[in-house]
Write a protein that holds these residues in place. Structure first.
Motif, PDB file in Angstrom:
ATOM      1  N   VAL A   1     -79.699  28.450  -7.587  1.00  7.06           N
ATOM      2  CA  VAL A   1     -80.276  27.991  -8.852  1.00  7.06           C
ATOM      3  C   VAL A   1     -79.578  28.627 -10.048  1.00  7.06           C
ATOM      4  O   VAL A   1     -79.305  27.959 -11.052  1.00  7.06           O
ATOM      5  N   THR A   2     -79.252  29.910  -9.945  1.00  7.49           N
ATOM      6  CA  THR A   2     -78.786  30.647 -11.116  1.00  7.49           C
ATOM      7  C   THR A   2     -77.275  30.771 -11.238  1.00  7.49           C
ATOM      8  O   THR A   2     -76.762  30.971 -12.331  1.00  7.49           O
ATOM      9  N   PHE A   3     -76.540  30.650 -10.144  1.00 15.69           N
ATOM     10  CA  PHE A   3     -75.112  30.975 -10.173  1.00 15.69           C
ATOM     11  C   PHE A   3     -74.201  29.826  -9.750  1.00 15.69           C
ATOM     12  O   PHE A   3     -73.199  29.529 -10.410  1.00 15.69           O
ATOM     13  N   ILE A   4     -74.553  29.162  -8.666  1.00 17.22           N
ATOM     14  CA  ILE A   4     -73.686  28.129  -8.081  1.00 17.22           C
ATOM     15  C   ILE A   4     -73.356  26.983  -9.052  1.00 17.22           C
ATOM     16  O   ILE A   4     -72.201  26.551  -9.117  1.00 17.22           O
ATOM     17  N   PRO A   5     -74.320  26.451  -9.818  1.00 17.25           N
ATOM     18  CA  PRO A   5     -73.984  25.323 -10.701  1.00 17.25           C
ATOM     19  C   PRO A   5     -72.838  25.622 -11.659  1.00 17.25           C
ATOM     20  O   PRO A   5     -72.000  24.759 -11.931  1.00 17.25           O
ATOM     21  N   PHE A   6     -72.774  26.843 -12.177  1.00 17.55           N
ATOM     22  CA  PHE A   6     -71.753  27.184 -13.162  1.00 17.55           C
ATOM     23  C   PHE A   6     -70.387  27.403 -12.519  1.00 17.55           C
ATOM     24  O   PHE A   6     -69.366  26.966 -13.042  1.00 17.55           O
ATOM     25  N   ILE A   7     -70.369  28.055 -11.384  1.00 14.60           N
ATOM     26  CA  ILE A   7     -69.100  28.299 -10.716  1.00 14.60           C
ATOM     27  C   ILE A   7     -68.487  27.001 -10.208  1.00 14.60           C
ATOM     28  O   ILE A   7     -67.266  26.800 -10.251  1.00 14.60           O
ATOM     29  N   ILE A   8     -69.343  26.076  -9.767  1.00 14.45           N
ATOM     30  CA  ILE A   8     -68.853  24.787  -9.278  1.00 14.45           C
ATOM     31  C   ILE A   8     -68.350  23.912 -10.426  1.00 14.45           C
ATOM     32  O   ILE A   8     -67.287  23.294 -10.343  1.00 14.45           O
TER      33      ILE A   8
END
Length: 292
Positions: free
Chosen positions: A103-110
């Motif tokens: 929820v907090t990290f994966i969306p931005f790195i992807i």
């Protein structure tokens, strides 16, 4: 011993009847008997014994069946892996993470990686850390993201790197009496109502009692991060969360915590023995570089 012998052995063990097995396998009974005889000669034990018109598996057969099953499963996985590689799957990245990291990290790195690699496609799942390690071990996913490396010692083929250290912050609604503060001590929150994030995949949950030194008044325990933020924004309570860009600062105030409560460590893991493509190497290098 060959793969066909193992397949014959498994079907006979399941049906306990040579006639039924021969029909399922479309093989003559003499051919089946010959294959099992060769297998027994090589193992130097009897795998089956007669029981009237049917047969019964011996204790040696029972023991060997477990390993035969495992071998056949691994061969099938190998076949599926090759087929996936042949189906132009080179640009597909399979990723799993614990829910809180998802929820907090994966969306931005992807999203950042995708901007420079428009041909890539992501398969994304949220799982427990144990499930992530198992899927990495068997090659079912390419990369895993987690916050607990305690079980890494049991997986010698998995390599991991610390990607990010994320601090914890206090969030309160905009109309809260603490909303204009920049920093606060946890002891000053004794009379506040808290919203606590309850997530079965979050390996290191925030224990308010441990952090504050007393049992706080918990108003709700939502299982979704978005719901927690919504409850805080609506004025239902305050919460201690990870300081990430997902916090809607239009409706919520973010306050730094003066107490030393540590960080959440985010790790990325992969199976160093698995086949790797150009896009997988590029993604791994990208994540490793942002951690420096």
């Amino acid at each position: 011993m060959n793969l066909q012998h193992l397949e014959y052995f498994k079907v006979i063990a399941e049906t306990k009847n040579f006639t039924t097995a021969s029909n399922i396998l479309s093989v003559t009974q003499p051919a089946l008997s010959k294959a099992i005889s060769k297998l027994e000669e090589e193992l130097e034990v009897s795998l089956f014994e007669r029981e009237g018109r049917n047969i019964k598996i011996t204790k040696f057969g029972e023991a060997f069946l477990k390993y035969a099953d495992s071998a056949l499963i691994e061969i099938q996985r190998g076949k599926e892996k090759i087929q996936n590689m042949k189906k132009n799957n080179e640009n597909v990245l399979s990723i799993a993470s614990t829910d809180c990291i998802g929820v907090t990290f994966i969306p931005f790195i992807i999203s950042n990686f995708f901007n420079d690699n428009l041909q890539v496609r992501f398969n994304i799942n949220n799982q427990s850390t144990e499930e992530i390690f198992k899927d990495l071990k068997y090659g079912r996913i390419d990369f895993g993201f987690f916050d607990d490396i305690e079980i890494l010692k049991y997986y010698s083929k998995i390599e991991c790197v610390l990607v990010k250290k994320v601090e914890y912050v206090l969030i309160v609604p905009k109309n809260h009496h603490l909303a204009n503060k920049e920093e606060i001590y946890l002891k000053d929150l004794k009379d506040e109502y808290f919203i606590s994030y309850k997530d079965k995949y979050c390996d290191q949950r925030i224990s308010y009692s441990d952090l504050i030194g007393y049992t706080p008044k918990v108003l709700a325990e939502p299982s979704e991060g978005a719901l927690l933020s919504g409850l805080v924004a609506a004025g239902a309570g305050i919460a201690i969360v990870l300081n990430t860009p997902t916090i809607n600062t239009n409706k919520i105030s973010v306050i730094k915590i003066k107490d030393d409560i540590g960080f959440k460590n985010i790790y990325m893991g992969w199976n160093k023995g698995e086949y790797t493509s150009r896009i997988k190497n590029a993604f791994k290098d990208y994540v490793v570089n942002i951690s420096k």
